[in-house]
Design a protein around this motif. Structure first.
Motif, PDB file in Angstrom:
ATOM      1  N   TRP A   1      -3.460  12.918   2.254  1.00 21.63           N
ATOM      2  CA  TRP A   1      -2.832  11.944   1.774  1.00 21.63           C
ATOM      3  C   TRP A   1      -3.557  11.062   0.564  1.00 21.63           C
ATOM      4  CZ3 TRP A   1      -4.777   6.934   2.388  1.00 21.63           C
ATOM      5  CH2 TRP A   1      -5.826   6.581   3.064  1.00 21.63           C
ATOM      6  N   PHE A   2      -2.888  10.488  -0.161  1.00 17.49           N
ATOM      7  CA  PHE A   2      -3.545   9.418  -1.271  1.00 17.49           C
ATOM      8  C   PHE A   2      -2.774   8.163  -1.073  1.00 17.49           C
ATOM      9  CE2 PHE A   2      -3.727   7.281  -5.330  1.00 17.49           C
ATOM     10  CZ  PHE A   2      -5.250   7.451  -5.445  1.00 17.49           C
ATOM     11  N   GLY A   3      -3.381   6.966  -1.276  1.00 20.25           N
ATOM     12  CA  GLY A   3      -3.059   5.542  -1.281  1.00 20.25           C
ATOM     13  C   GLY A   3      -3.128   4.822  -2.352  1.00 20.25           C
ATOM     14  N   LEU A   4      -2.282   4.026  -2.814  1.00 17.98           N
ATOM     15  CA  LEU A   4      -2.759   2.960  -3.767  1.00 17.98           C
ATOM     16  C   LEU A   4      -1.856   1.624  -3.858  1.00 17.98           C
ATOM     17  CD1 LEU A   4      -3.725   3.133  -6.773  1.00 17.98           C
ATOM     18  CD2 LEU A   4      -1.761   3.832  -7.684  1.00 17.98           C
ATOM     19  N   GLU A   5      -2.848   0.608  -3.964  1.00 17.75           N
ATOM     20  CA  GLU A   5      -2.252  -0.522  -3.895  1.00 17.75           C
ATOM     21  C   GLU A   5      -1.307  -0.923  -5.118  1.00 17.75           C
ATOM     22  OE1 GLU A   5      -3.991  -4.839  -4.388  1.00 17.75           O
ATOM     23  OE2 GLU A   5      -4.273  -3.924  -1.996  1.00 17.75           O
ATOM     24  N   LEU A   6      -0.061  -1.203  -4.941  1.00 16.52           N
ATOM     25  CA  LEU A   6       0.772  -1.609  -6.026  1.00 16.52           C
ATOM     26  C   LEU A   6       1.159  -2.942  -6.055  1.00 16.52           C
ATOM     27  CD1 LEU A   6       3.373   1.251  -5.942  1.00 16.52           C
ATOM     28  CD2 LEU A   6       0.954   1.372  -7.288  1.00 16.52           C
ATOM     29  N   SER A   7       1.127  -3.587  -6.995  1.00 13.98           N
ATOM     30  CA  SER A   7       1.399  -5.244  -7.016  1.00 13.98           C
ATOM     31  C   SER A   7       1.874  -5.486  -8.214  1.00 13.98           C
ATOM     32  CB  SER A   7       0.251  -5.914  -6.484  1.00 13.98           C
ATOM     33  OG  SER A   7      -0.597  -6.098  -7.715  1.00 13.98           O
ATOM     34  N   MET A   8       2.668  -6.652  -8.355  1.00 14.95           N
ATOM     35  CA  MET A   8       2.986  -7.201  -9.728  1.00 14.95           C
ATOM     36  C   MET A   8       1.850  -7.699 -10.483  1.00 14.95           C
ATOM     37  SD  MET A   8       5.300  -8.407 -11.610  1.00 14.95           S
ATOM     38  CE  MET A   8       5.455  -9.482 -13.088  1.00 14.95           C
TER      39      MET A   8
ATOM     40  N   PHE B   1       1.109  -1.146   0.043  1.00 18.50           N
ATOM     41  CA  PHE B   1      -0.001   0.244  -0.052  1.00 18.50           C
ATOM     42  C   PHE B   1       0.970   1.259   0.069  1.00 18.50           C
ATOM     43  CE2 PHE B   1      -2.737   3.028   2.359  1.00 18.50           C
ATOM     44  CZ  PHE B   1      -3.665   3.202   1.347  1.00 18.50           C
ATOM     45  N   ASP B   2       0.954   1.887  -1.206  1.00 20.22           N
ATOM     46  CA  ASP B   2       1.900   3.117  -1.285  1.00 20.22           C
ATOM     47  C   ASP B   2       1.037   4.352  -1.021  1.00 20.22           C
ATOM     48  OD1 ASP B   2       4.709   3.150  -2.447  1.00 20.22           O
ATOM     49  OD2 ASP B   2       3.970   4.829  -3.536  1.00 20.22           O
ATOM     50  N   VAL B   3       1.822   5.095  -0.272  1.00 16.72           N
ATOM     51  CA  VAL B   3       1.343   6.465   0.057  1.00 16.72           C
ATOM     52  C   VAL B   3       2.104   7.838  -0.166  1.00 16.72           C
ATOM     53  CG1 VAL B   3       0.337   7.613   2.155  1.00 16.72           C
ATOM     54  CG2 VAL B   3      -0.027   5.276   2.103  1.00 16.72           C
ATOM     55  N   ALA B   4       1.327   8.737  -0.468  1.00 15.35           N
ATOM     56  CA  ALA B   4       1.981  10.186  -0.679  1.00 15.35           C
ATOM     57  C   ALA B   4       1.363  11.084   0.103  1.00 15.35           C
ATOM     58  CB  ALA B   4       2.004  10.635  -2.421  1.00 15.35           C
ATOM     59  N   VAL B   5       1.982  12.007   0.809  1.00 14.69           N
ATOM     60  CA  VAL B   5       1.307  13.008   1.757  1.00 14.69           C
ATOM     61  C   VAL B   5       1.809  14.444   1.021  1.00 14.69           C
ATOM     62  CG1 VAL B   5       1.008  13.941   3.907  1.00 14.69           C
ATOM     63  CG2 VAL B   5       1.156  11.476   3.562  1.00 14.69           C
ATOM     64  N   ASP B   6       0.669  15.118   0.881  1.00 12.29           N
ATOM     65  CA  ASP B   6       0.971  16.680   0.276  1.00 12.29           C
ATOM     66  C   ASP B   6       1.854  17.250   1.434  1.00 12.29           C
ATOM     67  OD1 ASP B   6       1.282  19.232  -0.780  1.00 12.29           O
ATOM     68  OD2 ASP B   6      -0.689  19.193  -1.761  1.00 12.29           O
ATOM     69  N   ILE B   7       3.068  17.894   1.404  1.00 10.57           N
ATOM     70  CA  ILE B   7       3.596  18.450   2.350  1.00 10.57           C
ATOM     71  C   ILE B   7       3.971  19.997   1.848  1.00 10.57           C
ATOM     72  CG2 ILE B   7       4.310  16.939   3.728  1.00 10.57           C
ATOM     73  CD1 ILE B   7       7.241  17.156   2.513  1.00 10.57           C
TER      74      ILE B   7
END
Length: 186
Positions: free
Chosen positions: A98-105, A82-88
């Motif tokens: 924040w925004f989160g996105l599931e990343l997988s093969m 579960f990959d996350v980015a937070v606007d700072i």
């Protein structure tokens, strides 16, 4: 490639096409000219890989200050995260969100995170490997972070937060309210 602009300005999801048959698939996961034209006109200078062996490992939230601020193109080449980015970016209409996105093969999704965001992830499967291109080299002097579980940000991690595995460094990061101005929104 399928491009989706995400709710926080600057973030994008990219899902490369896959051509497959009974043998497996082929995919162009990165094309410089397409990326520059459709996502961001940047140059990637380094590619990193990290292996997290245990479910519930959290890495982040990390970023680097200028002149070593990094844009990151992140993908998971084994396992699932579960990959996350937070606007700072101070002054941004989405500052602290924040925004989160599931990343997988399996899903092949990639997340573009421009400078001005803190980045982190949690492992959802054992032996998860992230591969990410960055627009600036690592600089220990410019390396910074944000506390992964800051309640004012409120990231909804899809793991048992009482069982997380963290580095000492990530345990000691500041909360958003104590974070010095690192980026400004323009």
């Amino acid at each position: 490639m399928k491009l989706e602009r995400l709710p926080l300005p600057g973030l994008a999801s990219i899902v490369p096409s896959r051509l497959g048959d009974k043998r497996g698939f082929f995919s162009e996961v990165f094309k410089d000219a397409w990326f520059r034209e459709n996502v961001a006109d940047v140059t990637f200078v380094q590619e990193n890989e990290s292996l997290s062996a245990t479910i519930g490992t959290v890495r982040g939230l990390h970023f680097q200050l200028s002149p070593f601020a990094q844009g990151k193109l992140v993908r998971c080449i084994a396992g699932k995260v579960f990959d996350v980015a937070v606007d700072i970016r101070v002054g941004s209409p989405t500052y602290g969100r924040w925004f989160g996105l599931e990343l997988s093969m399996e899903n092949g999704a990639q997340l573009w995170i421009p400078p001005g965001f803190a980045h982190g992830f949690a492992t959802l499967e054992t032996d998860s490997i992230l591969s990410y291109k960055v627009t600036a080299p690592y600089s220990a002097e410019h390396d910074r972070g944000l506390l992964w579980d800051d309640e004012t940000i409120g990231i909804e991690w899809p793991i048992d937060v009482n069982e997380v595995i963290l580095s000492e460094k990530d345990l000691e990061q500041p909360r958003l309210v104590n974070l010095p101005v690192s980026f400004t929104y323009s």
